[in-house]
Write an enzyme that holds these catalytic residues in place. Sequence first.
Site: not given
Length: 505
Positions: A263-265, A267-268
């Site tokens: 998920s994008k999370r 990546g963060d």
Amino acid sequence: MKVRVRFAPSPTGGLHLGGVRTVLFNYLFARAHGGDFILRIEDTDQGRFVPGAEQYIMDCLTWCGLEPDESPVKGGPHMPYRQSERKAMYQQYAQQLVAAGYAYYAFDTPEEIETMRTAHRKDEHSHAQYDGNTRMHMKNSLTLPEATVQQLLADKTPYVVRIKVPANTTVTLNDMIRGEVSFDSSLVDDKVLLKADGMPTYHLAVVVDDYLMQITHAFRGEEWLPSAPVHVLLWEYLGWKDQMPQWAHLPLILKPDGNGKLSKRDGDRLGFPVFAMNWTDPKTNEVTAGFREIGFMPEAFVNMLAMLGWNDGTGQEVFSLKELTEKFAIERIHKGGAKFDYEKAKWFNHQHIQRTDDQTLARLARPFMEAKGITADEALLVKVAGLIKDRCTLLPDFYTQGHFFFATPEVTEMAAITEKWNAQKQAFFEGWSAALATQANADAAALEASFNEHVQQHGLKKGDVMLPLRIMLVGGKYGPGVFAIAELIGITETINRITAVLRSI
Ligand code: GLU
């Protein structure tokens, strides 16, 4: 029959890794079979529409080099390619389904549906669905007398059209990757096909458009597998079963440190990009980092994506887009999810940098140099690119590894010179730079020969003065061969850098 595939994104945000891989597999399959690759924008869910997302998706495809043959911008024989502009086409198919008894009008308000979901739930944790178990308790054209239904329609009472999923049936689909997949129809809900505003839902629109656009093979993410039985039923109910595309549900891309979907999370949290290009959320103005801006080459990015779920069986890992097109075979897509590994992604980029000619590298590196205030001479940049490419993993590395060719560097490792400094070294550098001043520009070999000669004259060892020279020219303890650097910056600049450091000692 000509192969026709489509990428059918909903413009609800940026394109992440998984989305671009779907594009890629569509593209490769189309190219491998001499077919057409269509971009269709599925924007029927107005509530989730995000301005700018469609343009972003098209820019991503362009950056990756995966241009569609037909699209909203390019046009094609099945225009328009934006579902919101095809609204009128879907109505007749919804009516056809109702008339044949495969779908029905439902007049329930959101509150009534909510009440049903709680009243009919089996346990605390789940809510009931609008399905074979509950539909007969609801306000729809299956439960209301025909005259009431006609009255409600005449009164323009808001309604939706729902598919009537049959009871106790096994819906089967032959997936190109998974083989035969079966679904128990009792677990499938009566999905809305047409909304109160007359817009189709994704489920109706995807089937109608795949039919009208003569799609032969449909690649999409595994997350769509649960919707597949609804689509199979619609193909059947609309009488098009023998034209149904062959499905391929692509394996998920998994997080590097676990089993869940990336998920994008993640990546963060782990510090890597998950979007192809920077995505600025228009609602929050928040920017999510993209591979392009971080300095990936499009071909490396595409190569890395291809290997997430596919291989050619020979162990080869580095492929150009052209090679991928030649070797891509659907039989070699894995069923299991593929773990994303950011270090491996960088490895691919390093490999592609090595395979790329210096001219192209210079063109790719230029914006990253310019962002740091360096306007590089073209011929010099090409030479520098060739000289330092083995030290570069991401495109901004051409700046960090090569800025000193274009501007006098700040000397950050002065201590490494001064620690072991003495009068003999001072005399050497003064003598050598004075000798250089009498001479025209020379190549690396000639410069090294003259350096060696002076080293001998001053009774020094070469190793005593090589590091100081490097730091004088580069600013630190890195970079390619020091005489190659001197050659490219030229005699005058070489002397200037030596003199400046001597002065500050
Ligand atoms: N509109 C769907 C999406 O956003 C397309 C799924 C499909 O390819 O059928 O991914």
